[in-house]
Design an enzyme around this catalytic site. Sequence first.
Site, short mmCIF file in Angstrom:
data_model
loop_
_atom_site.label_atom_id
_atom_site.label_comp_id
_atom_site.label_asym_id
_atom_site.label_seq_id
_atom_site.Cartn_x
_atom_site.Cartn_y
_atom_site.Cartn_z
N ILE A 14 29.65 25.43 45.08
CA ILE A 14 30.76 25.19 44.03
C ILE A 14 31.71 23.92 45.04
O ILE A 14 32.38 23.08 44.43
CB ILE A 14 31.53 26.39 43.94
CG1 ILE A 14 32.54 25.76 42.67
CG2 ILE A 14 32.51 26.90 44.79
CD1 ILE A 14 32.03 25.69 41.25
N LYS A 91 38.43 30.92 42.70
CA LYS A 91 38.50 32.51 42.00
C LYS A 91 37.30 32.88 42.12
O LYS A 91 36.29 32.69 42.71
CB LYS A 91 38.51 31.71 40.37
CG LYS A 91 37.20 31.23 39.91
CD LYS A 91 36.23 32.26 39.53
CE LYS A 91 34.88 31.49 39.11
NZ LYS A 91 33.87 32.58 38.93
N ASP A 169 32.03 37.85 37.78
CA ASP A 169 32.35 36.63 38.48
C ASP A 169 32.41 35.41 37.42
O ASP A 169 33.45 34.51 37.42
CB ASP A 169 31.20 36.16 39.59
CG ASP A 169 31.55 34.80 40.20
OD1 ASP A 169 32.40 35.04 40.80
OD2 ASP A 169 30.83 34.06 39.86
#
Length: 308
Positions: A14, A91, A169
């Site tokens: 990510i 997050k 998730d």
Amino acid sequence: MDPIRIAIVGMGKIARDQHVPAIRGNSAFSLAATVSPHDAGLDGVPHLASLDALLHDGPAVDAIALCTPPQVRYDLAVQALGRGIHMFLEKPPGATLAEVGTLQAQADKVGVSLFAAWHSRFAAGVAPARAWLAERKIDSVSIVWREDVRVWHPGQAWIWQPGGLGVFDPGINALSIATHILPRPFFLKDATLILPDNRAAPIAADLHFRDTGGAPIHMDLDWRQTGPQSWDIAVETDAGTLKLSQGGAVLHLPGSTDHGEDVEYPGLYSRFAALIRGGRSDVDTDPLRLVADAFLRGRRETTDAFHD
């Protein structure tokens, strides 16, 4: 005005796919360093093996984007906040609600910005969906978030461990959108969590919520989807059906469809820069609270073992 010197801590997929290009595309920031014990970093950018090394020997930074797994994030965030460094939390913002609350209190105490960054809220269709729903009567909501874990999270053992959230998730992305666009708060009524017998986190979940006006909200999460993937939210209202698809990128309203661009991470970094310049924080824990409630109240069922 000088750019905000930012370091990325945790150089996983990510970080490379989203954070690096978003930072480089925003003139408010300069990428000062990267940190990871398992990654070689980027050409032309100072790279360090640990946050300790960055704080003691690395280039000066004003902000950190913390992209590590949530189970190890708290201690790193506390260390950086103690140095007066602004903090961007990928997050979910922490492994527990109490951790996030403690980080917020520390950020407030030292006078730096803390940003719990829900990237799906910045998808192209989310803001206009929120505006359209603001004056509507909500009859019911359906959330279907089904994807193939082997495609999107290959070999990520941490995600199956306590605190890793499993199918929540990605599911928390849907909750971050729903809590943002629906005009009334909602809460969990019941849930079933499906856990592989060799894992500590669920591979699927079925959840029933209700908003404060009585409207039912059903959520279907599954990591075993093959073929086409589903990231859809449908809201039945007194003015027809609103649907967000492709994770919020595409908005379908009665009589129209809007295909938006990928603006999630550029939007996050624009927001983070504004928070820092304005001396403010943005720490919304509602999506994490709903996930915590699912683990608190959900019934567990066991399914076949999962292997990557």
